[in-house]
Design an enzyme around this catalytic site. Sequence first.
Site, PDB file in Angstrom:
ATOM      1  N   LYS A   1      59.808  58.448 -17.982  1.00  0.00           N
ATOM      2  CA  LYS A   1      59.111  58.700 -16.725  1.00  0.00           C
ATOM      3  C   LYS A   1      59.880  59.697 -15.859  1.00  0.00           C
ATOM      4  O   LYS A   1      59.271  60.483 -15.120  1.00  0.00           O
ATOM      5  CB  LYS A   1      58.889  57.395 -15.981  1.00  0.00           C
ATOM      6  CG  LYS A   1      57.929  56.435 -16.678  1.00  0.00           C
ATOM      7  CD  LYS A   1      56.487  56.921 -16.676  1.00  0.00           C
ATOM      8  CE  LYS A   1      56.009  57.571 -17.939  1.00  0.00           C
ATOM      9  NZ  LYS A   1      54.598  58.019 -17.875  1.00  0.00           N
TER      10      LYS A   1
ATOM     11  N   ASP B   1      46.664  62.517 -30.638  1.00  0.00           N
ATOM     12  CA  ASP B   1      47.669  61.468 -30.789  1.00  0.00           C
ATOM     13  C   ASP B   1      48.994  62.054 -30.340  1.00  0.00           C
ATOM     14  O   ASP B   1      49.610  62.862 -31.055  1.00  0.00           O
ATOM     15  CB  ASP B   1      47.741  61.003 -32.245  1.00  0.00           C
ATOM     16  CG  ASP B   1      48.749  59.869 -32.449  1.00  0.00           C
ATOM     17  OD1 ASP B   1      49.454  59.520 -31.479  1.00  0.00           O
ATOM     18  OD2 ASP B   1      48.845  59.359 -33.576  1.00  0.00           O
TER      19      ASP B   1
ATOM     20  N   TYR C   1      61.723  53.479 -21.047  1.00  0.00           N
ATOM     21  CA  TYR C   1      60.572  53.809 -20.206  1.00  0.00           C
ATOM     22  C   TYR C   1      61.016  54.651 -19.017  1.00  0.00           C
ATOM     23  O   TYR C   1      60.399  55.676 -18.694  1.00  0.00           O
ATOM     24  CB  TYR C   1      59.904  52.524 -19.724  1.00  0.00           C
ATOM     25  CG  TYR C   1      58.665  52.754 -18.894  1.00  0.00           C
ATOM     26  CD1 TYR C   1      57.524  53.338 -19.431  1.00  0.00           C
ATOM     27  CD2 TYR C   1      58.636  52.375 -17.542  1.00  0.00           C
ATOM     28  CE1 TYR C   1      56.392  53.540 -18.663  1.00  0.00           C
ATOM     29  CE2 TYR C   1      57.503  52.576 -16.765  1.00  0.00           C
ATOM     30  CZ  TYR C   1      56.382  53.153 -17.331  1.00  0.00           C
ATOM     31  OH  TYR C   1      55.256  53.362 -16.567  1.00  0.00           O
TER      32      TYR C   1
ATOM     33  N   ILE D   1      49.739  48.398 -11.391  1.00  0.00           N
ATOM     34  CA  ILE D   1      48.416  47.951 -11.816  1.00  0.00           C
ATOM     35  C   ILE D   1      48.571  47.220 -13.141  1.00  0.00           C
ATOM     36  O   ILE D   1      48.962  47.838 -14.144  1.00  0.00           O
ATOM     37  CB  ILE D   1      47.438  49.140 -11.995  1.00  0.00           C
ATOM     38  CG1 ILE D   1      47.401  50.013 -10.737  1.00  0.00           C
ATOM     39  CG2 ILE D   1      46.045  48.641 -12.352  1.00  0.00           C
ATOM     40  CD1 ILE D   1      48.112  51.321 -10.886  1.00  0.00           C
TER      41      ILE D   1
ATOM     42  N   ASN E   1      47.834  61.943 -18.346  1.00  0.00           N
ATOM     43  CA  ASN E   1      47.705  60.551 -17.918  1.00  0.00           C
ATOM     44  C   ASN E   1      48.165  59.541 -18.967  1.00  0.00           C
ATOM     45  O   ASN E   1      48.616  58.449 -18.627  1.00  0.00           O
ATOM     46  CB  ASN E   1      46.227  60.294 -17.564  1.00  0.00           C
ATOM     47  CG  ASN E   1      45.902  58.837 -17.396  1.00  0.00           C
ATOM     48  OD1 ASN E   1      46.144  58.241 -16.352  1.00  0.00           O
ATOM     49  ND2 ASN E   1      45.344  58.236 -18.449  1.00  0.00           N
TER      50      ASN E   1
ATOM     51  N   SER F   1      53.805  59.808 -13.749  1.00  0.00           N
ATOM     52  CA  SER F   1      55.132  59.230 -13.905  1.00  0.00           C
ATOM     53  C   SER F   1      55.055  57.775 -13.460  1.00  0.00           C
ATOM     54  O   SER F   1      54.040  57.110 -13.664  1.00  0.00           O
ATOM     55  CB  SER F   1      56.164  60.024 -13.094  1.00  0.00           C
ATOM     56  OG  SER F   1      57.453  59.479 -13.234  1.00  0.00           O
TER      57      SER F   1
ATOM     58  N   LYS G   1      36.739  54.388 -30.465  1.00  0.00           N
ATOM     59  CA  LYS G   1      37.014  53.494 -29.344  1.00  0.00           C
ATOM     60  C   LYS G   1      36.631  54.154 -28.023  1.00  0.00           C
ATOM     61  O   LYS G   1      36.027  53.530 -27.140  1.00  0.00           O
ATOM     62  CB  LYS G   1      38.489  53.112 -29.325  1.00  0.00           C
ATOM     63  CG  LYS G   1      38.910  52.347 -28.078  1.00  0.00           C
ATOM     64  CD  LYS G   1      40.414  52.287 -27.924  1.00  0.00           C
ATOM     65  CE  LYS G   1      40.798  51.737 -26.546  1.00  0.00           C
ATOM     66  NZ  LYS G   1      42.252  51.767 -26.306  1.00  0.00           N
TER      67      LYS G   1
END
Length: 322
Positions: free
Chosen positions: A188, A83, A184, A217, A110, A157, A58
Amino acid sequence: MTHPFGETSTADEVLGGIDLRGKRVLVTGASAGIGIETCRALVAHGAEVVGAVRDLAKAERATQQVRAAAETGGGSFSLVELDLASLASVRACADGLNEAGQPFDIVIANAGVMAPPFGQTADGFETQFGTNHLGHFVLVNRIAPLLREGGRLVNLSSAGHRYGNVDLEDPNFERGDYDPWLGYGRSKTANVLFAVEFDRRHRDRGIRAVAVHPGVIWDTELSRHMTQDEKEALVASIGASLEAAGASALVYKSIPQGAATTLWSAVVAEPSQIGGRYCEDCRVAEVQESEGLRGGVQPYALDPDNAKALWAKSEEMVGERF
C-alpha cells in the site's frame, strides 16, 4: 479549498449534478465491492467505463447493477480480462487496450488483495507486492499513452500503508520472515509512491496521479483471507491505537461511502490540489508520522526520492523500462 464532502459522503453525493458524458474510465477490480460501486456511479452519470477483471464470467454476473445504471444514466460498461498476479495477463490486457486505441480520461487502480498467507504470483513475486503494486505498475505504464491530457490516475492505497515502508532490498520476503500485514503495508505504501512518481513524470501533460484511502469497509472481498476472530483482533488493535493517540474512534464505512474519495479525487478535486498526494475522507490527508493505524499519511509514502527508487526497482523486477 472548502467543500461539503467528508467521511460520510457517498459516491452519488460526490458526483451529484456532474455530467460525465464523453468521459472514458478504466477501473480495475470491477467485479466486487468498491469496484462495482465506483463503476455504477460513473456510468449513472454518463461515463463510458471499462472494467478490468480476473474472472469475466463472475464479473458478468456481479455487474448487472452497473449495466442497469448505464441504461438509465446514459453511460456504457464493458469488461476486459486482467489478472494482476500474472504479467503475461497484464501485458495482454494492455496490448489489447493499446490496439483498440481509445483514450482514457481516468484510470482507477482499484483491485487488490489483503493479508493472504504467503504466496507468489505467476512471476515469483510476493503476492501482495506483485498484485497490488507491480501488476498495476506495468498495466498503467503500458497504457499511459492512452491517457488524455488533463487525465488522472487514482491508486487505491490504504491506511494500512502505515504498517511499513517499502523494502527495496527484500521486496519478496526472501530473507525476512513473512508477515501478512507488513506485506500489505509495504504494497500500500508502494501504491502511494507509484502515484507520486507517476505524477512527477506526467504532470507536464496535465495528467495528475493521486493515492486514496477508501476507509474501513468490511463488506468487501478484500477481507476474504481473514477469519472473524482475525477481524475482531484487528479492530481491537486499531481502536487501542486510536485511543492511545487521542484520536476519534474507528468509523466503518459503507461501500457507497468507500467509493466516495476515489470519485472525489478522480472527478471533483482540483488537479493541483491532489496531484502527487494521498487523500482520505474526500480531502487531502495531513502528514502524520506517529505510529499506529490511524488517519493521515506517513512521510515515507510521499518521499520523492523513495518514489524514484521504487520506480527503478520495479522496472528491474518486471524487466521493463518506462
